[in-house]
Structures are given as C-alpha cells and as structure tokens.
Design a protein around this motif. Structure first.
Motif, PDB file in Angstrom:
ATOM      1  N   ILE A  10      61.770 -32.960  91.770  1.00  0.00           N
ATOM      2  CA  ILE A  10      62.226 -31.802  90.984  1.00  0.00           C
ATOM      3  C   ILE A  10      61.507 -30.520  91.381  1.00  0.00           C
ATOM      4  O   ILE A  10      62.165 -29.477  91.566  1.00  0.00           O
ATOM      5  N   ILE A  37      61.331 -38.903  90.990  1.00  0.00           N
ATOM      6  CA  ILE A  37      62.022 -37.779  90.338  1.00  0.00           C
ATOM      7  C   ILE A  37      61.018 -36.655  90.051  1.00  0.00           C
ATOM      8  O   ILE A  37      61.311 -35.473  90.274  1.00  0.00           O
ATOM      9  N   LEU A  71      67.276 -34.054  87.060  1.00  0.00           N
ATOM     10  CA  LEU A  71      67.253 -33.954  88.526  1.00  0.00           C
ATOM     11  C   LEU A  71      68.577 -33.420  89.041  1.00  0.00           C
ATOM     12  O   LEU A  71      68.611 -32.529  89.902  1.00  0.00           O
TER      13      LEU A  71
END
Length: 898
Positions: free
Chosen positions: A307, A303, A384
């Motif tokens: 991002i 993640i 996210l």
C-alpha cells in the motif's frame, strides 16, 4: 461304571444344550462330543482344571472343594458357587442330610442354571447326588460356559471364536506363537507366556524363552499367573506336554481366566484409543489454525508493504521514469498480485473448511488473532484495490502532464530562440540626431519608424512566450525556475526596448522640422518587407511547430489548417514580387539619375536577398510539413486499429465473465444433479474450463500494453477497461473456488455426520423448492421448508433455530447452514465427558493421572502432547508431578489459545 461300555451308556443320552438366542452361546456339538468316550487324560485335566476354577471363586466365600464329584453331592457348595459367580442370591437350601434334602438343593442349583438360559437335557439331581463324575464335570463345564465364557465376544463372533480371536490378536507379534485352537497350540507354553508378556512385560522376559522347553515355559506361565495375576494353577505342565491333544475345555477354562484378568487392560486400551482419536482431531485443527495464522500474516504483511508503494504520488520529472513506473505497476498487476489473489481465496477456503471440521468435531469456532479475521483481510484487500485504482489513474495523469510539459518546454525554447531584438539598447540610447544633418535626421526618423514596426510585429511572439511560461508553471514543470528566468529576461528586455523606443521617438519629434526629403522607395520597401518578413518568420515557425494529437480527428484538423495555409502561398508570392519590384525601381532610378547607392537601405536591415532566402526556406518546409502530418495520420490510424482490436476482445470477454458470474455460477451449487462427488467433478471441470479461458485474458493484456505504450488513453469502441476485466476475472476465479469449497464442506459434513447421499439429495430438493434467492432462503421460506419436513414450530423454537443457522443476523439461510442444521442434532460426536471417562480408566479411577501412566497407555506423540498441555493436579491426594486430566479434557472443547 468302570467299563468302557458302561461309561458310554451314561454319556450317550446326556445332552448339555445352551440357548442360542444370543451371541456367545455354544452348541452341544461345539462343547461335548456325544460320540466319543471321555479320554482318561482329558478327564484328569478337566477334574484338576474345573476343581481349581471352582476354588478360585469359592475361596471368596471362605471355603473350597477337594473332590469335585463328592463335594457337590449335597448341593450346598454348588449353590454357594453359583451365588459367588453370579452375584445373586439363590433360594434358602434345605438343612437336612437325607438324600431328598440333597436332591432338593441340587435341583435349586440346576433350576438357577436353567433360569440363565441354559437347557440341561438328560441330567438330573440324582446323578450329581450319586457322585456321577461325568455328569458332574459336564455340569461344571456348563456353568463355566455360561458364567466365564459366554460373555466373551470379539467382532460379534461366538464365545469360543471370540476368545480364540482375542488370543490370536494378542499373540500375533510374538515369534514361535501361532494360536489356531485350544489344544495343541498351547502345548509349548509360549502362547501363555506371550499373553502375559503382552499385558505385563515386567513379569516375563520373553526373549529368553525357548520353544524346545515346553515344560519350563508352561510352569513359568502357571507360576507367574498364580503369583501376580491371582489365577490359580489349573493344569499340569507334564499332562499337557505328554498328551497328544490336551483337553480343549480345560485349556479354554484356564485361558478365559487370562481374558478376565486383563479385561481392565482391554478397557484401558479402548479408552486410550478414544483419547488418541480426540487428540488427533485437536492436533490437526491446531495445525490448520497455525497454517491460517501464518498465511494470513504473510498476506497482510504483503498488503501492508504494498500500500505505501501504491500511495506514493511523488512524480518524476522525465517521461521515461514515469513510463518505468507504469511498467512496474503492470508487472505488479500481471505477475505479483495474481498469486496473492489465489492466496486470499485459499485462505477463505481454509478458514471455512477449518470451521466445518471444528463444528463436526464438537469444537468451538476458530477465532483468529486480532486483526486476522477473514473480514479484516477482506477490508485490507479492499483498501489495497482502492489505492491501486487511484495509483494507475495518477500514473496516466502524470504521463499526460509530462507529455504536455515536454511539448511546451520545447516550444518555449524554439520561440525564445526566434525572439531577438532588431536593435540594441545602445542603439536606442544614442544621440546621433543631435549632430546629424537634415538628411541624416530624416534618415534616422524613418529608420526608427521601421524599428517600431518590427518591434510591434514581435509583440505577439513575446506574449506567446509568456503564456507558455505561465502554463509550464501551472503544470508544475520541474525546471520552471530557468523558464521563468529566461521569460523574465525577455519580457524585461522587451519592456526596456519599448521605453527606449518611445523616448527616442519623442527626441526625434522634438526636432524642429520633419525631414521632407526621404527616399520614398526605400521607405516603402522597408514598410512592406518588414511585415512580409514577419509573416515568413511566422510561417516557418508554424511549419516547424511541434504538435501532439490523440485521435485521427485531431490530425485531420491539422491537415486542414495546413491545406488552408498552402492556399495562401500564391497571394504571398504576389506580395513578395511587389516588394522585390520596389527594390528594382530603386536601382532603375539610381541608374537613370546617376545616383550612387550605398547598397544599404537606411530604413531596414532586411535585404532583398534575405527575403529571397526566407521564401525558399518556406517553400522547402511545406512538403516536409506534409510528410510529418501524413506520418502522424498513419500513427493515429494504427492507434485506432489497436483500439478496435482491444474493444473487439473486451466486448466478448466482458460479457462472458459477467454471464459466468451472474447466471451460471449463481446456480451451479444447487442445480447440478447427482452425488456430491459427481458435483465436485463437474465443478472442477467447470473451473478448468474457466482457467483454460485465461489465454484470452493474457492476449487482451498484451493488446492493453500495446495501447499504453502507444499512449492511447481512451477507447470509444468499448465500455470495458482492462481494470474491469481484471477485477471481473479475479472475482470469477474466487467465486468458483468458493463454490467448490462449499461442496467439499458438504462432503465433509456428510461423511462426518453419517448422512447418506439419498438424505443429502432430499435436503437439497427441499432447499431448492423454497429457494427464491439463488442459493439463499428468507426466514419465511425457511419456516415453510421446515414445516414441509414435519417440524412443529412455535415462535420461540423457530427463533432458537434461526440463531443457529443465521448467527450473523444476515437475514438469509444458506444451503450450508441448512445442511448443518439438518444433521447437527442427530450426529454422533465426542464430548468432554467421554474424554474424561477415558482418562479415568487409564488412571484407574483416580482424579489425576501420572506421567508414567500417560507414557505407558498412549503412543509417544499423543502422550507428550498431553504432558506438555496438562496442568499440575492441585488435590491433596495426588503425588508430586500428578496431572489434572479433568481440566485438560474441558479445555479440549473450550476456546483455543490461537
């Protein structure tokens, strides 16, 4: 009593009967065969064995016996023997030496034996006082049964069977040993040696023993037992070997001494098993914790890396590059993200399962590392998805912007290429009028008027170029600098032309007289040809103009405008004929009056041939424009079919997912009947049906991709977007997986807590009766549920229970929390005190334990586990290297290091 008949007459009425009320008691049929004479060899073995057995206890009181039938006749040593082996005080013996004194003392001993649940039939004090060997041996055997063998029990068997089973288990791994009874199975001495080696391998080297040396084996066992185990020699090796069937009672008496000698080892083995079980639970839980930490770290790292990619809003300058970004994002949603969705769901399931196992094993709840809580992962995932949604919107906006920019840039180039000045600055700066004749002045004046007319006609196009350049700047066109440069050049040139034009007009007007002789026909042609020429330029520009539309309505609007243009063509043709008629009139006048024409109109650069050529070009472009519009109609119709095709599927899939989420999944965990295993099977079948539906999602993804490739960005036929479907599908998969995990945890709880399926069904029925919130109860409903199940609740007690079932203060009680509460307080769980007690046994009651003791008593893996985690013992009574098992046991039930 020397004859066989006489001996039998004594034994036949004698019955030694044990009370069979409890396990471990033996019947007369098991212990004293009333139909056979006592074999002389057996009598010898019993006499020696029983004498040695009695002396092993009497020596604790500082005395012994030499002759078993004589030394018990006065009852004094018999009473002393009973006091030693029972640990109880008997009545004070009579001190006299008369026969009745002896009988009284023996009766006191026999009464004590009877008080322990043993019934002595046909045996009295007189026979013992008279020195009856058979009766005395029978009495001693009864004492041995009651105080040495009766308490031996393995898996709820009788005493004899329990002792036999214990011997079989201990000697099972040894070669040439097969214990089936208490007589011939012990003749070769290997069984006795195996018993010693099993518990004290340091005393006997079993590998050197030979089956064909029974006397040597027996003597080895007798000597080692007497020297190291404090078990006196009760048998003779020669008697056992030379007797076809050794006396069973003698063998049992001797073997029972081994059982009691090794009872401490049995206790240690039980303690070791308990410790291994506790350590196995901790090791498994630690493994699950490590797996959670690893999976959480990997997911958070993914993640964290994803991002920034989604947050990058750096726009590309070309449509193809932006479409590649959209394709990369599509791959991310369809290929890269779905496995991470499964990982996130599995992570939550593993966390719940681990917490359930910790709770069931009386361990504290697992607290992940900072930043790796389930809530942390959920927040990161939420961030996210927010960035992800914004990224797709940005991509589509940029694609639309680039599409518009490409269109405007091409249009700008086309208009710039058509925008040329009809006269140069040098021409406007000339002062030819100063030396010209009157006719030439007049001609120059008329020519200048025509030039001004042409300049005015081009003004609108210049303004359009400026407007397009401004829009390109506002949309942040990547090559705006060159556009601005070119636009500024055209505008500067146009302003300069205007200035020069006005200055030349002023100069011509300053001429004293206005030329009166002008060729009116040339002038009229020029005036009519210029606007008509401009109209044709505009028409050609419009017919070649690029367009961009996104719906059938927009293309039909363009077709309508084109049809309106075609309707003006007949009128334009009349204008063309009129203009060309002027030229014909000029030729006619010249022929009539003999005027020699130069062939050039002094007032315009347009020739009749120019008009004719442009008109033919206009007529040629009209059908091409028709064809282009019809092709666009076909494309928009195809796009409309894609919209309807996508909408038809989305309008089915969307409600299907919503129904599964809101109606079916919401009730599935409490409405499915049957056992938990049946519920699990139903849920997994339900999950498989959902997974089988995935092909419909994939087909919809394909239609969505076709729509995006066709630059379709809206769909009035459905309220569902692909993003809605994706999110709903992911939530559906996650919800059913969580529901399955809840049932798995219920199974785990049921099995660990020992509750039956009927109890679980009763709990579920009670919960369902008060459940008004789809799987959750309000505190008031929960109180009513407990009262209905027989709980007497006060405010304080109910508040305590609520802290257990709703530790996070959510205001509701879930079914899992309800089940945990109903089973928690009655469950059997291991505790720190139990583990400490087990270690204390292994440490022989010391407050510390050594490395050697751990490695001797525990399997290698568990031993090394303890050694690596135990702290050093700091007490003064411990040797170097001693370990603190007390703090270790407490730590097993304390906070985890993870």
């Amino acid at each position: 009593y020397s004859s066989k008949e006489g001996t039998n007459s004594i034994l036949m009425p004698m019955i030694l009967e044990l009370d069979v009320q409890g396990p471990g008691y033996m019947t007369p049929e098991d212990e004293w065969d009333r139909d056979l004479l006592l074999d002389p060899a057996w009598e010898k073995q019993q006499r020696k064995t029983f004498t040695a057995w009695c002396n092993s206890h009497l020596r604790k009181a500082g005395t012994q016996i030499e002759n078993i039938e004589d030394d018990f006749r006065n009852g004094l040593k018999l009473m002393l023997l009973l006091e030693v082996i029972s640990g109880e005080r008997l009545p004070k013996p009579d001190k006299g030496k008369m026969r009745f004194h002896k009988i009284a003392n023996v009766n006191k001993a026999l009464d004590f034996i009877c008080s322990k649940g043993v019934k002595l039939v046909s045996i009295g004090a007189e026979e013992i006082v008279d020195g009856n060997t058979k009766m005395t041996l029978g009495m001693i055997w009864t004492i041995i049964l009651r105080f040495a063998i009766q308490d031996i029990s393995v898996e709820e068997t009788s005493a004899k069977e329990g002792l036999l089973l214990w011997c079989q288990r201990k000697t099972a791994p040894y070669r040439n040993v097969n214990v089936q009874n208490f007589h011939i199975s012990w003749k070769d001495g290997l069984a006795l040696c195996a018993l010693i080696h099993r518990h004290r391998p340091d005393l006997i080297d079993y590998s050197k023993l030979k089956k064909d040396d029974p006397i040597g084996n027996l003597n080895t066992a007798f000597e080692v037992a007497e020297k190291y185990l404090d078990i006196p020699k009760m048998l003779d090796a020669e008697d056992i070997v030379n007797t076809p069937k050794p006396d069973e009672k003698a063998i049992m008496t001797y073997v029972s001494c081994f059982y009691h000698a090794f009872a401490g080892a049995e206790q240690a083995e039980t303690a070791a098993n308990r410790i291994c079980k506790v350590l196995a639970v901790n090791q498994e839980n630690e493994k699950l914790m490590e797996e959670y930490e690893k999976l959480a770290s990997e997911l958070l790292e993914w993640i964290r890396k994803t991002i920034p990619w989604l947050e990058n809003r750096t726009a590309e300058h070309h449509m193809r590059a932006m479409q590649q970004k959209l394709e990369d994002f599509r791959d991310y949603r369809r290929v890269h993200k779905p496995p991470r969705v499964q990982e996130k769901c599995q992570l939550e399931i593993n966390f719940n399962t681990l917490q359930t196992k910790l709770r069931l094993s009386n361990r504290p709840a697992f607290m992940p590392s900072e930043g790796k809580m389930v809530s942390d992962i959920a927040n990161a995932w939420k961030g996210l998805e927010q960035v992800e949604k914004g990224y797709e919107e940005w991509l589509l906006t940029e694609i639309r912007r680039l599409e518009r920019l490409d269109h405007l840039a091409e249009k700008f180039k086309q208009k710039c290429s058509l925008t040329t000045a009809s006269a140069s600055e040098e021409l406007l700066s000339m002062k030819d009028y100063e030396s010209a004749s009157l006719m030439e002045i007049r001609a120059l004046m008329r020519k200048h008027e025509a030039f001004e007319s042409d300049l005015a006609a081009h003004q609108d196009r210049v303004e359009q170029i400026a407007a397009i350049a401004q829009e390109l700047n506002e949309l942040d066109y990547h090559d705006a600098s060159s556009v601005n440069t070119r636009c500024q050049g055209i505008c500067d040139q146009w302003d300069n032309l205007g200035t020069l034009t006005q200055k030349r007009r002023d100069s011509l007007e300053r001429v004293e007289k206005l030329w009166e002789t002008i060729d009116q026909l040339y002038l009229e042609f020029a005036k009519r040809a210029a606007p008509f020429n401009n109209w044709m330029d505009g028409a050609m520009e419009d017919l070649q103009d690029m367009f961009i539309v996104h719906s059938t309505e927009e293309i039909h609007s363009l077709i309508t405008a084109h049809d309106q243009f075609k309707a003006t063509l007949p009128e334009a043709d009349k204008e063309r004929m009129a203009t060309m008629g002027i030229q014909s009139e000029i030729v006619k006048i010249a022929q009539t009056y003999g005027i020699k024409l130069s062939g050039v109109n002094p007032y315009t650069n347009l020739s009749p041939q120019d008009i004719t050529n442009k008109w033919e070009t206009v007529k040629h472009l009209v059908p091409l424009r028709d064809q282009m519009l019809q092709e666009e109609v076909a494309r928009q119709q195809a796009n409309e079919r894609l919209r309807r095709q996508f909408a038809a599927q989305a309008n089915i899939i969307g409600p299907w997912i919503q129904t599964k989420m809101e109606v079916q999944i919401g009730h599935v965990s409490v409405d499915i009947a049957g056992s938990l295993e049946e519920q699990m099977n139903s849920l997994k079948q339900y999950e498989q049906n959902i997974i089988n539906y995935k092909c419909n999602i994939d087909k919809l993804e394909g239609d969505h991709q076709l729509s995006q490739e066709s630059l379709i960005f809206d769909n009035k036929h459905t309220n569902y977007t692909m993003e809605h479907i994706r999110v709903g599908w992911e939530q559906l998969l996650t919800t059913i997986a969580r529901t399955i995990n809840e049932v798995e945890n219920q199974i785990l709880t049921r099995d660990a807590k020992g509750i039956s399926q009927e109890q679980l069904n009763e709990f579920r029925a009670s919960f369902n009766h008060f459940d008004r919130r789809n799987g959750m109860m309000d505190p008031d409903d929960f109180r009513a549920c407990l009262i209905s199940m027989g709980y007497d609740l006060g405010e304080v007690e109910f508040a305590r229970i609520m802290t257990l079932v709703d530790s996070n203060n959510t205001g509701v009680v879930t079914f899992q929390a309800f089940i945990d509460f109903m089973t928690r307080e009655t469950a059997e769980t291991d505790t720190a005190d139990q583990v400490m007690a087990s270690f204390k046994i292994l440490a022989s009651d010391k407050s510390y334990i050594t490395v050697d003791e751990l490695r001797r008593e525990l399997p290698p893996e568990q031993a090394e586990y303890c050694i690596s985690r135990m702290t050093r013992y700091i007490g003064a009574d411990g040797p170097a290297g001693a370990l603190d098992y007390i703090s270790f046991s407490s730590a097993l039930y304390g906070e985890s290091d993870l």
